[in-house]
Design a protein around this motif. Structure first.
Motif, PDB file in Angstrom:
ATOM      1  N   UNK A  45       6.976  -4.610  10.781  1.00  0.00           N
ATOM      2  CA  UNK A  45       5.980  -3.341  10.425  1.00  0.00           C
ATOM      3  C   UNK A  45       5.550  -3.122   8.897  1.00  0.00           C
ATOM      4  N   UNK A  46       4.529  -2.918   8.674  1.00  0.00           N
ATOM      5  CA  UNK A  46       4.143  -2.728   7.279  1.00  0.00           C
ATOM      6  C   UNK A  46       4.843  -1.490   6.549  1.00  0.00           C
ATOM      7  N   UNK A  47       5.551  -0.503   7.469  1.00  0.00           N
ATOM      8  CA  UNK A  47       5.943   0.846   6.758  1.00  0.00           C
ATOM      9  C   UNK A  47       7.275   0.960   7.323  1.00  0.00           C
ATOM     10  N   UNK A  48       8.054   1.772   6.857  1.00  0.00           N
ATOM     11  CA  UNK A  48       9.425   2.255   7.341  1.00  0.00           C
ATOM     12  C   UNK A  48       9.679   3.620   6.419  1.00  0.00           C
ATOM     13  N   UNK A  49       9.903   4.430   7.473  1.00  0.00           N
ATOM     14  CA  UNK A  49      10.272   5.754   6.894  1.00  0.00           C
ATOM     15  C   UNK A  49      11.780   6.162   6.869  1.00  0.00           C
ATOM     16  N   UNK A  50      12.417   6.543   5.916  1.00  0.00           N
ATOM     17  CA  UNK A  50      13.745   7.145   6.104  1.00  0.00           C
ATOM     18  C   UNK A  50      13.763   8.422   5.979  1.00  0.00           C
ATOM     19  N   UNK A  51      14.097   9.242   6.994  1.00  0.00           N
ATOM     20  CA  UNK A  51      13.872  10.664   7.133  1.00  0.00           C
ATOM     21  C   UNK A  51      15.167  11.546   7.158  1.00  0.00           C
ATOM     22  N   UNK A  52      15.106  12.204   6.041  1.00  0.00           N
ATOM     23  CA  UNK A  52      16.348  13.229   6.113  1.00  0.00           C
ATOM     24  C   UNK A  52      15.884  14.687   6.684  1.00  0.00           C
ATOM     25  N   UNK A  53      15.038  14.849   7.224  1.00  0.00           N
ATOM     26  CA  UNK A  53      14.623  16.087   7.642  1.00  0.00           C
ATOM     27  C   UNK A  53      15.489  16.732   8.817  1.00  0.00           C
ATOM     28  N   UNK A  54      15.652  17.905   8.889  1.00  0.00           N
ATOM     29  CA  UNK A  54      16.274  18.683  10.023  1.00  0.00           C
ATOM     30  C   UNK A  54      17.571  18.342   9.920  1.00  0.00           C
ATOM     31  N   UNK A  55      18.306  18.349   8.864  1.00  0.00           N
ATOM     32  CA  UNK A  55      19.750  18.089   8.840  1.00  0.00           C
ATOM     33  C   UNK A  55      20.194  18.857   7.621  1.00  0.00           C
ATOM     34  N   UNK A  56      21.551  19.368   7.528  1.00  0.00           N
ATOM     35  CA  UNK A  56      22.214  20.111   6.536  1.00  0.00           C
ATOM     36  C   UNK A  56      22.176  19.299   5.139  1.00  0.00           C
ATOM     37  N   UNK A  57      21.873  20.267   4.237  1.00  0.00           N
ATOM     38  CA  UNK A  57      21.482  19.738   2.842  1.00  0.00           C
ATOM     39  C   UNK A  57      22.588  20.458   1.741  1.00  0.00           C
TER      40      UNK A  57
END
Length: 352
Positions: A113-125
């Protein structure tokens, strides 16, 4: 043109609740291509191998399905990518955890795949070093994924105070530190002034770009309907209240669709219109949804979007569900299922 040089338009399948079928995902390659859009990112919250069990491998059948979807997008010369949510990896990121992540990224590389997202949404910060730890993780992913366009979703992805209500107080200077420490060519997702923004202007986007020190990619939470309130509505009006000057402020604009995949298509026409793309003609929408459904939806769409299920008597919902269920096609089943309450709200969706 390689994905790294493109202004991305399309969808990010990033909602909670019932995910799409593989057939719908593959069909969307054709719909997006016909509408002139170029991108889809796969990251439904229901896929535990992207989130809670991110370090585990997919079962063989599910992995074959993902390969089939990736191949369908390659065939259409569209960008398809995966959004990985390594849950709270930033709290402990030592040699063992780094190797777990490398193995997962290597597996994702098999999808070509030409895209890869690393998602840190909706988790404690609530971690003072949050920005630095996340930047370190993303930098490693960039090293392991040469030639892939990398996108990150911050833990705090909007100015909406609801994020701090659920995920803890945002560390001081989080956005400026994150922008300074991320690799220069990494894109950053942003949802606007709210998690589900009614309107978005170029001025709104400049406000966050100034803090990050880079342009952002819009994760537009319309027409998504996975929230506790929004699940009672079908949003089929075309995306609106986004300014035409947005393109100068963004690196891309992706919409998060509804759990009802085919019913999301009319709303996506607003995204196509915003950037002068071909969009889906009325005839094309009629063909996809079915002539009978299209006629009934033209009659009922305002009712579904403004009153919703919550504003209709049970007997009305039941009669309409039976009426739509009698029509052929997947779109008819989506509407009938929604009217019957089959799309159950996932309480993990805290911000909806």
């Amino acid at each position: 043109m390689p994905a790294s040089d493109q202004f991305l338009t399309g969808i990010v399948e990033g909602f909670y609740g019932r995910a799409w079928t593989t057939e719908t995902r593959i069909a969307y390659a054709g719909y997006l291509s016909l509408a002139g859009m170029n991108t889809c990112i796969y990251c439904p919250k229901e896929d535990v191998y992207l989130r809670k069990e991110w370090s585990s491998v997919w079962p063989d059948e599910q992995w074959r399905d993902l390969k089939s979807v990736a191949a369908a997008y390659r065939k259409k010369s569209l960008n398809w990518g995966v959004g990985l949510s390594p849950m709270e990896l930033y709290r402990r990121y030592g040699a063992f955890e780094r190797e777990q992540l490398r193995v997962k990224v290597d597996q994702l590389g098999e999808l070509e795949t030409p895209l890869l997202a690393i998602l840190f949404d909706d988790m404690p910060g609530d971690l003072a070093s949050l920005a630095s730890r996340q930047a370190e993780i993303v930098a490693d992913v960039c090293r392991w994924s040469a030639g892939t366009r990398i996108i990150i979703c911050p833990t705090y992805y909007s100015f909406d105070p609801v994020l701090q209500t659920y995920f803890g107080k945002m560390p001081v200077n989080y956005w400026s530190d994150l922008g300074a420490e991320l690799p220069a060519d990494v894109d950053v997702f942003w949802t606007g002034n709210e998690v589900c923004s009614t309107a978005i202007s170029a001025a709104d986007i400049r406000r966050i770009s100034d803090q990050l020190g880079r342009r952002v990619m819009l994760w537009d939470n319309y027409p998504v309907n996975d929230g506790a309130k929004r699940c009672d509505y079908l949003y089929t009006d075309a995306l609106a209240q986004r300014g035409p000057a947005l393109r100068e402020s963004l690196t891309g604009h992706l919409c998060n669709p509804m759990n009802q995949g085919l019913l999301s298509l009319p709303a996506l026409n607003g995204l196509a219109d915003l950037y002068g793309l071909s969009g889906l003609t009325e005839n094309a929408l009629r063909d996809v949804l079915g002539a009978h459904v299209w006629k009934k939806l033209s009659r009922d769409k305002s009712l579904f979007q403004t009153q919703g299920r919550v504003g209709l008597e049970e007997s009305v919902c039941r009669d309409l569900a039976d009426e739509y269920a009698a029509c052929p096609g997947q779109a008819a089943l989506e509407i009938a299922g929604w009217l019957r309450g089959d799309y159950v709200f996932d309480p993990a969706c805290l911000t909806g």
